[in-house]
Scaffold this motif. Structure first.
Motif, PDB file in Angstrom:
ATOM      1  N   ASP A  63      -3.111   3.295 -12.659  1.00  0.00           N
ATOM      2  CA  ASP A  63      -2.989   4.307 -11.614  1.00  0.00           C
ATOM      3  C   ASP A  63      -3.649   3.861 -10.311  1.00  0.00           C
ATOM      4  OD1 ASP A  63      -1.674   5.831 -13.418  1.00  0.00           O
ATOM      5  OD2 ASP A  63      -3.275   7.278 -13.746  1.00  0.00           O
ATOM      6  N   THR A  64      -3.098   4.323  -9.221  1.00  0.00           N
ATOM      7  CA  THR A  64      -3.619   4.007  -7.891  1.00  0.00           C
ATOM      8  C   THR A  64      -4.854   4.847  -7.583  1.00  0.00           C
ATOM      9  OG1 THR A  64      -1.412   3.468  -7.066  1.00  0.00           O
ATOM     10  CG2 THR A  64      -3.084   4.029  -5.425  1.00  0.00           C
ATOM     11  N   ASP A  65      -5.889   4.181  -7.097  1.00  0.00           N
ATOM     12  CA  ASP A  65      -7.039   4.909  -6.550  1.00  0.00           C
ATOM     13  C   ASP A  65      -6.646   5.326  -5.141  1.00  0.00           C
ATOM     14  OD1 ASP A  65      -9.397   5.717  -5.302  1.00  0.00           O
ATOM     15  OD2 ASP A  65     -10.627   4.320  -6.465  1.00  0.00           O
ATOM     16  N   GLU A 119      -6.850   3.133  -1.760  1.00  0.00           N
ATOM     17  CA  GLU A 119      -5.594   2.602  -1.241  1.00  0.00           C
ATOM     18  C   GLU A 119      -5.271   3.170   0.133  1.00  0.00           C
ATOM     19  OE1 GLU A 119      -3.133  -0.228  -1.328  1.00  0.00           O
ATOM     20  OE2 GLU A 119      -4.259   0.188  -3.180  1.00  0.00           O
ATOM     21  N   MET A 120      -5.694   4.427   0.398  1.00  0.00           N
ATOM     22  CA  MET A 120      -5.462   5.003   1.720  1.00  0.00           C
ATOM     23  C   MET A 120      -6.312   4.294   2.766  1.00  0.00           C
ATOM     24  SD  MET A 120      -3.481   7.208   2.990  1.00  0.00           S
ATOM     25  CE  MET A 120      -3.240   7.360   4.755  1.00  0.00           C
ATOM     26  N   SER A 121      -7.519   3.912   2.376  1.00  0.00           N
ATOM     27  CA  SER A 121      -8.367   3.139   3.286  1.00  0.00           C
ATOM     28  C   SER A 121      -7.731   1.789   3.582  1.00  0.00           C
ATOM     29  CB  SER A 121      -9.761   2.931   2.668  1.00  0.00           C
ATOM     30  OG  SER A 121     -10.412   4.158   2.466  1.00  0.00           O
ATOM     31  N   GLU A 122      -7.181   1.151   2.534  1.00  0.00           N
ATOM     32  CA  GLU A 122      -6.520  -0.132   2.722  1.00  0.00           C
ATOM     33  C   GLU A 122      -5.282   0.017   3.603  1.00  0.00           C
ATOM     34  OE1 GLU A 122      -5.738  -4.189   2.373  1.00  0.00           O
ATOM     35  OE2 GLU A 122      -7.545  -2.998   1.977  1.00  0.00           O
ATOM     36  N   PHE A 123      -4.535   1.116   3.385  1.00  0.00           N
ATOM     37  CA  PHE A 123      -3.339   1.333   4.201  1.00  0.00           C
ATOM     38  C   PHE A 123      -3.706   1.544   5.671  1.00  0.00           C
ATOM     39  CE2 PHE A 123      -0.386   4.420   6.135  1.00  0.00           C
ATOM     40  CZ  PHE A 123       0.780   3.639   6.133  1.00  0.00           C
ATOM     41  N   THR A 124      -4.774   2.317   5.900  1.00  0.00           N
ATOM     42  CA  THR A 124      -5.211   2.560   7.289  1.00  0.00           C
ATOM     43  C   THR A 124      -5.618   1.246   7.953  1.00  0.00           C
ATOM     44  OG1 THR A 124      -6.002   4.767   6.693  1.00  0.00           O
ATOM     45  CG2 THR A 124      -6.859   3.812   8.736  1.00  0.00           C
ATOM     46  N   ARG A 125      -6.336   0.391   7.217  1.00  0.00           N
ATOM     47  CA  ARG A 125      -6.745  -0.906   7.751  1.00  0.00           C
ATOM     48  C   ARG A 125      -5.541  -1.760   8.112  1.00  0.00           C
ATOM     49  NH1 ARG A 125      -7.637  -6.159   6.324  1.00  0.00           N
ATOM     50  NH2 ARG A 125      -6.609  -5.842   4.316  1.00  0.00           N
ATOM     51  N   THR A 126      -4.562  -1.850   7.194  1.00  0.00           N
ATOM     52  CA  THR A 126      -3.379  -2.679   7.463  1.00  0.00           C
ATOM     53  C   THR A 126      -2.532  -2.076   8.579  1.00  0.00           C
ATOM     54  OG1 THR A 126      -2.192  -1.559   5.655  1.00  0.00           O
ATOM     55  CG2 THR A 126      -3.284  -3.639   5.139  1.00  0.00           C
ATOM     56  N   GLN A 127      -2.532  -0.744   8.661  1.00  0.00           N
ATOM     57  CA  GLN A 127      -1.765  -0.101   9.729  1.00  0.00           C
ATOM     58  C   GLN A 127      -2.352  -0.453  11.106  1.00  0.00           C
ATOM     59  OE1 GLN A 127      -1.845   4.234   9.874  1.00  0.00           O
ATOM     60  NE2 GLN A 127       0.391   4.257  10.100  1.00  0.00           N
ATOM     61  N   ILE A 128      -3.684  -0.449  11.201  1.00  0.00           N
ATOM     62  CA  ILE A 128      -4.342  -0.822  12.461  1.00  0.00           C
ATOM     63  C   ILE A 128      -4.095  -2.293  12.767  1.00  0.00           C
ATOM     64  CG2 ILE A 128      -6.588  -1.101  13.587  1.00  0.00           C
ATOM     65  CD1 ILE A 128      -7.518   1.389  12.011  1.00  0.00           C
ATOM     66  N   SER A 164       0.829  -1.202   0.000  1.00  0.00           N
ATOM     67  CA  SER A 164       0.000   0.000   0.000  1.00  0.00           C
ATOM     68  C   SER A 164       0.865   1.253   0.000  1.00  0.00           C
ATOM     69  CB  SER A 164      -0.925   0.010   1.218  1.00  0.00           C
ATOM     70  OG  SER A 164      -1.928  -0.967   1.102  1.00  0.00           O
ATOM     71  N   LEU A 165       1.920   1.237   0.814  1.00  0.00           N
ATOM     72  CA  LEU A 165       2.845   2.373   0.837  1.00  0.00           C
ATOM     73  C   LEU A 165       3.485   2.590  -0.533  1.00  0.00           C
ATOM     74  CD1 LEU A 165       4.620   1.950   4.297  1.00  0.00           C
ATOM     75  CD2 LEU A 165       3.280   3.920   3.553  1.00  0.00           C
ATOM     76  N   GLU A 166       3.856   1.468  -1.194  1.00  0.00           N
ATOM     77  CA  GLU A 166       4.483   1.563  -2.514  1.00  0.00           C
ATOM     78  C   GLU A 166       3.511   2.167  -3.531  1.00  0.00           C
ATOM     79  OE1 GLU A 166       7.306  -1.323  -5.178  1.00  0.00           O
ATOM     80  OE2 GLU A 166       5.425  -2.181  -4.449  1.00  0.00           O
ATOM     81  N   LYS A 167       2.261   1.723  -3.491  1.00  0.00           N
ATOM     82  CA  LYS A 167       1.264   2.235  -4.430  1.00  0.00           C
ATOM     83  C   LYS A 167       0.946   3.693  -4.157  1.00  0.00           C
ATOM     84  CE  LYS A 167      -0.851  -2.302  -5.131  1.00  0.00           C
ATOM     85  NZ  LYS A 167      -2.043  -3.148  -4.888  1.00  0.00           N
ATOM     86  N   LEU A 168       0.878   4.043  -2.857  1.00  0.00           N
ATOM     87  CA  LEU A 168       0.588   5.425  -2.493  1.00  0.00           C
ATOM     88  C   LEU A 168       1.735   6.358  -2.860  1.00  0.00           C
ATOM     89  CD1 LEU A 168      -1.090   4.832   0.984  1.00  0.00           C
ATOM     90  CD2 LEU A 168      -2.211   5.769  -1.047  1.00  0.00           C
ATOM     91  N   SER A 169       2.953   5.906  -2.665  1.00  0.00           N
ATOM     92  CA  SER A 169       4.105   6.772  -2.935  1.00  0.00           C
ATOM     93  C   SER A 169       4.404   6.888  -4.427  1.00  0.00           C
ATOM     94  CB  SER A 169       5.344   6.237  -2.212  1.00  0.00           C
ATOM     95  OG  SER A 169       5.677   4.938  -2.671  1.00  0.00           O
TER      96      SER A 169
END
Length: 426
Positions: free
Chosen positions: A387-389, A393-402, A28-33
């Motif tokens: 392209d990243t949505d 992807e931020m929602s997915e990152f927040t979920r994995t971060q939690i 997720s970080l890779e896709k976001l960055s």
């Protein structure tokens, strides 16, 4: 569940889940960055293949847009030069109309008019030679069948031809090189062949005017008895308001060489001439000599005539000053009338050429608009694939971060649970 010290299944389970969560968070970080949903083939193998195909199309179309812009530039360059060519021809026509007013003009006045006409013809030649685009001359008859790639794939081209092949927009190519308003009874028979290896002679006739055009068979560009001498002969013969282009004869059916080839070429030339002038006109052709017989000149209308060479062409004239040593029958309009006919034809030729260029430019404009629309649509399609949505992807990152934080806490708890075994040992 049995209590053991060597194996902590709960901790192993927590560690495995934490590992998976860490991998997901890293992706997720890779896709976001990067902003790209597909950063490696493993992310979406099929999507990557489709994306690369779309990128090839988009890249090719972007180059095609530049190619269409080059085509527009070529057309604008040529058309801009022909604007001046038109102006020059219009000025020549005005001068010819002025020269036609014989009631008020003397020889000196006509000479002054002719001086400007001569300078204007020289300017036509200069414009033709100097109008270039990236080193390619545009108006000399060589810029024909030039293809511009206006698509991403093979065969997607637009072809440009400026004028007729082998005929430039200079004074000779436009048929105005022999215009001479000072010679009453002027009659144009302009002709030019490769390297200028053509001569004219006149014969004495009682019922018809005859101009003999002889090809120099010693020149390397011709063959003495073959058909090359016919195929390379260029120029225009005008008579009675009609013109015949020597370079327009279709010799495609002439396949033989030697005498047979010359005979076949002769037949093709005769057919074309009779089509242009009517059945009363005829050509008498030998392998290296072409004789034009007007055939429709009344015997009573006789005049002393001669031949003289003009720059790049030939002319017949009834002017005494131009007499060489021949006497033929001749009937024709005055010099200014013939000049007007020649200039009007030249103006028509330039007008047609400019109209064709305008049509081509409009086609390039439409092609450019179409290509830009295709680029936009293909880019949008590629974007949806690669392209990243960012919101998703931020929602997915927040979920994995939690989950990572929870997994770390649970791993600590699992490790702590095995310490309860110590209470059994007290």
């Amino acid at each position: 569940m049995a209590l053991s010290v060597n194996t902590n299944i709960a901790a192993m389970n927590a560690y495995r889940n934490l590992n998976n969560t860490s991998d997901a968070m890293s992706k997720s970080l890779e896709k976001l960055s990067s902003g790209s949903r597909i950063n490696r083939a493993a992310d979406d193998a099929a999507g990557l293949a489709i994306s690369q195909g779309l990128k090839s199309q988009i890249g090719g179309l972007k180059v095609a847009v530049r190619n269409t812009q080059d085509g527009i530039s070529v057309v604008q360059t040529a058309e801009g030069a022909l604007t001046e060519t038109h102006s020059i021809l219009q000025r020549m026509r005005d001068l010819t109309v002025q020269a036609s007013n014989s009631a008020t003009l003397n020889a000196s006045s006509l000479g002054n008019i002719q001086t400007e006409v001569t300078q204007l013809k020289a300017e036509l030649d200069r414009i033709t030679v100097n109008t270039k685009f990236n080193g390619s001359t545009l108006l000399d008859g060589s810029y024909t069948g030039k293809n511009f790639q206006v698509g991403a794939n093979a065969g997607e081209t637009i072809s440009i031809s400026i004028g007729a092949a082998g005929r430039g927009m200079n004074a000779t190519g436009l048929g105005v090189n022999g215009v001479d308003v000072t010679s009453v009874g002027k009659y144009q028979v302009s002709a030019a062949a490769a390297a200028g290896k053509v001569s004219t002679t006149l014969a004495s006739q009682t019922a018809a005017s005859t101009a003999t055009i002889t090809v120099d068979a010693t020149d390397a560009s011709f063959t003495a008895s073959g058909v090359d001498s016919f195929k390379n002969l260029k120029g225009t013969i005008s008579f009675g308001g009609k013109s015949f282009d020597l370079g327009s004869v279709d010799y495609s059916a002439v396949t033989a060489t030697g005498a047979a080839g010359a005979s076949a070429a002769s037949a093709a030339l005769n057919a074309a001439a009779q089509s242009a002038f009517g059945t009363s006109a005829a050509f008498t052709v030998a392998p290296t000599t072409i004789v034009f017989n007007a055939g429709n000149v009344a015997a009573a209308n006789t005049a002393t005539m001669g031949s003289y060479m003009t720059s790049g062409g030939f002319a017949l004239s009834s002017s005494a000053a131009d007499v060489a040593a021949a006497t033929v029958s001749f009937t024709g309009a005055s010099g200014t009338a013939d000049a007007l006919t020649a200039i009007d034809k030249a103006i028509s030729t330039v007008s047609t050429t400019r109209a064709n260029l305008g049509a081509i430019q409009n086609r390039f404009d439409y092609a450019q608009n179409s290509i830009n629309a295709s680029i936009e649509n293909l880019t949008a399609s590629n974007s949806r694939i690669t392209d990243t949505d960012m919101a998703q992807e931020m929602s997915e990152f927040t979920r994995t971060q939690i989950l990572s934080q929870v997994g770390t806490a649970m791993l600590a708890q699992a490790n702590q649970a095995s310490q309860g075994i110590l209470s059994l040992l007290r």
